[in-house]
Design a protein around this motif. Sequence first.
Motif, mmCIF file in Angstrom:
data_model
loop_
_atom_site.group_PDB
_atom_site.id
_atom_site.type_symbol
_atom_site.label_atom_id
_atom_site.label_comp_id
_atom_site.label_asym_id
_atom_site.label_seq_id
_atom_site.Cartn_x
_atom_site.Cartn_y
_atom_site.Cartn_z
ATOM 1 N N PRO A 32 0.857 -1.191 0.000
ATOM 2 C CA PRO A 32 0.000 0.000 0.000
ATOM 3 C C PRO A 32 0.892 1.239 0.000
ATOM 4 O O PRO A 32 2.029 1.193 0.454
ATOM 5 N N ILE A 33 0.389 2.331 -0.514
ATOM 6 C CA ILE A 33 1.195 3.544 -0.644
ATOM 7 C C ILE A 33 0.688 4.613 0.317
ATOM 8 O O ILE A 33 -0.492 4.976 0.294
ATOM 9 N N GLY A 190 7.319 -4.276 -7.917
ATOM 10 C CA GLY A 190 8.773 -4.204 -7.987
ATOM 11 C C GLY A 190 9.266 -3.252 -9.052
ATOM 12 O O GLY A 190 8.490 -2.616 -9.770
ATOM 13 N N GLY A 191 10.573 -3.150 -9.155
ATOM 14 C CA GLY A 191 11.185 -2.325 -10.196
ATOM 15 C C GLY A 191 11.188 -0.853 -9.844
ATOM 16 O O GLY A 191 10.706 -0.439 -8.790
ATOM 17 N N ARG A 192 11.738 -0.050 -10.751
ATOM 18 C CA ARG A 192 11.880 1.382 -10.470
ATOM 19 C C ARG A 192 10.540 2.086 -10.387
ATOM 20 O O ARG A 192 10.378 3.035 -9.623
ATOM 21 N N TYR A 195 3.728 -0.584 -10.495
ATOM 22 C CA TYR A 195 2.515 -0.464 -9.671
ATOM 23 C C TYR A 195 1.508 -1.483 -10.172
ATOM 24 O O TYR A 195 1.652 -2.038 -11.263
ATOM 25 N N ALA A 196 0.452 -1.706 -9.380
ATOM 26 C CA ALA A 196 -0.649 -2.559 -9.825
ATOM 27 C C ALA A 196 -1.959 -1.957 -9.359
ATOM 28 O O ALA A 196 -2.055 -1.414 -8.248
ATOM 29 N N GLY B 201 -0.865 -4.614 -13.894
ATOM 30 C CA GLY B 201 0.260 -3.767 -13.530
ATOM 31 C C GLY B 201 0.505 -2.655 -14.532
ATOM 32 O O GLY B 201 0.040 -2.711 -15.671
ATOM 33 N N PHE B 202 1.226 -1.631 -14.086
ATOM 34 C CA PHE B 202 1.634 -0.551 -14.991
ATOM 35 C C PHE B 202 2.894 0.092 -14.438
ATOM 36 O O PHE B 202 3.253 -0.101 -13.276
#
Lengths: 220, 220
Positions: A32-33, A190-192, A195-196, B201-202
């Motif tokens: 969660p953000i 993951g990654g730079r 998001y989902a 995802g995006f």
Amino acid sequence: MAQPTDFKHFDLTVLPASARYKLLTATVVPRPIAWVCTLDTGHVPNLAPYSFFGLMGSDPPIVAFAPGDRADGTPKDTALNIASGGEFSVSLVSAELSQVMSDSATDFPHGMAEATKLDVGLEPGVKIAVPRVRLSPATLECVEVQTIQIGKTRIILGQVLGVTLRADAVLEEAKYHVDTAALDLIGRMGGRGGYARTRDGFEIGRMTYAEWQEREGPEN
Amino acid sequence: MAQPTDFKHFDLTVLPASARYKLLTATVVPRPIAWVCTLDTGHVPNLAPYSFFGLMGSDPPIVAFAPGDRADGTPKDTALNIASGGEFSVSLVSAELSQVMSDSATDFPHGMAEATKLDVGLEPGVKIAVPRVRLSPATLECVEVQTIQIGKTRIILGQVLGVTLRADAVLEEAKYHVDTAALDLIGRMGGRGGYARTRDGFEIGRMTYAEWQEREGPEN
């Protein structure tokens, strides 16, 4: 179900911090953000997103988040402001806010108000002096209860004093029934910049022990 | 973007714990799921899922989770076992494991091995004595570093000693490059049994301050 397959083990006690970061942020998902707003001593709002964040309890209601440090080793403005003021708001991030949330993670100089620069509207808090993001569908108003330092990992624990929700997501106010899907929140992957969305939801029925016994028979 | 709309505020300082729980679990989403395995003093494995869970740092690598208490106010087996042994594994939960993960939250009596009863295969740990869930695509091997009690909220902080990943999700082992999407993990949403897949995802590009200045022009 898939059959057992090959696995690889990574020993984090011997890997550099950058490798640990890559492995863990790619694995502990979806996160969660917390779009965290704080005020500096001059009442300038700071706004930054964090996904090292979690709900930790409801009695008392506690959230934890870890703002980390700047690249030069100094604390981020979020941590400095909470250390001096104690209060912070956590706005959750809907899909429509994803780009501007990400932009607010830009390394703006100290004291530059991200919300003003990025045209993110803020609204006054109800129980705290710190504002919330106007278009966020859900904001938690928090006060720090404890900050824990373990090496370079700084974990801020906050008690949630109030929750502000967009009215259309409140289905039955007297029963505190919230339409989570209507919030349309995103999670960090993951990654730079991964998001989902959370639109692909499903329900699982929770089984009691009595129901399990009935299903399995008396020999269990 | 949506126009500003009506909001409702809930004052958590005057609401009962059940209302706080409903509001917060419906709002702080999607939550990653820690399927936590521990060993009791007789080496019987306990397995239970927790979504009051988060990644808190990578230097050192720290996760936090909050097992809460049983309905009668006593600590859950997970917390008892960590208090006596210190070690725990956190297996992340893929979509195919969602039903059996939920079943393992059943209120089995103390000392009854959920994994055995539910036919969840376990594999030995590498750096800890506690096993992991065989079919989980990603497991963190952890040792407790601190447990914090705030009222009835108990937060366990663990250092991650190792990560075990399904080989097909490791794209470049030397670069610690993980295909997060291949893990097909689920997140906890609101309600009694709400979950979401992470397949939608995006990516968002991260903007530097220099790039922002270029975009906005020199007057900013």
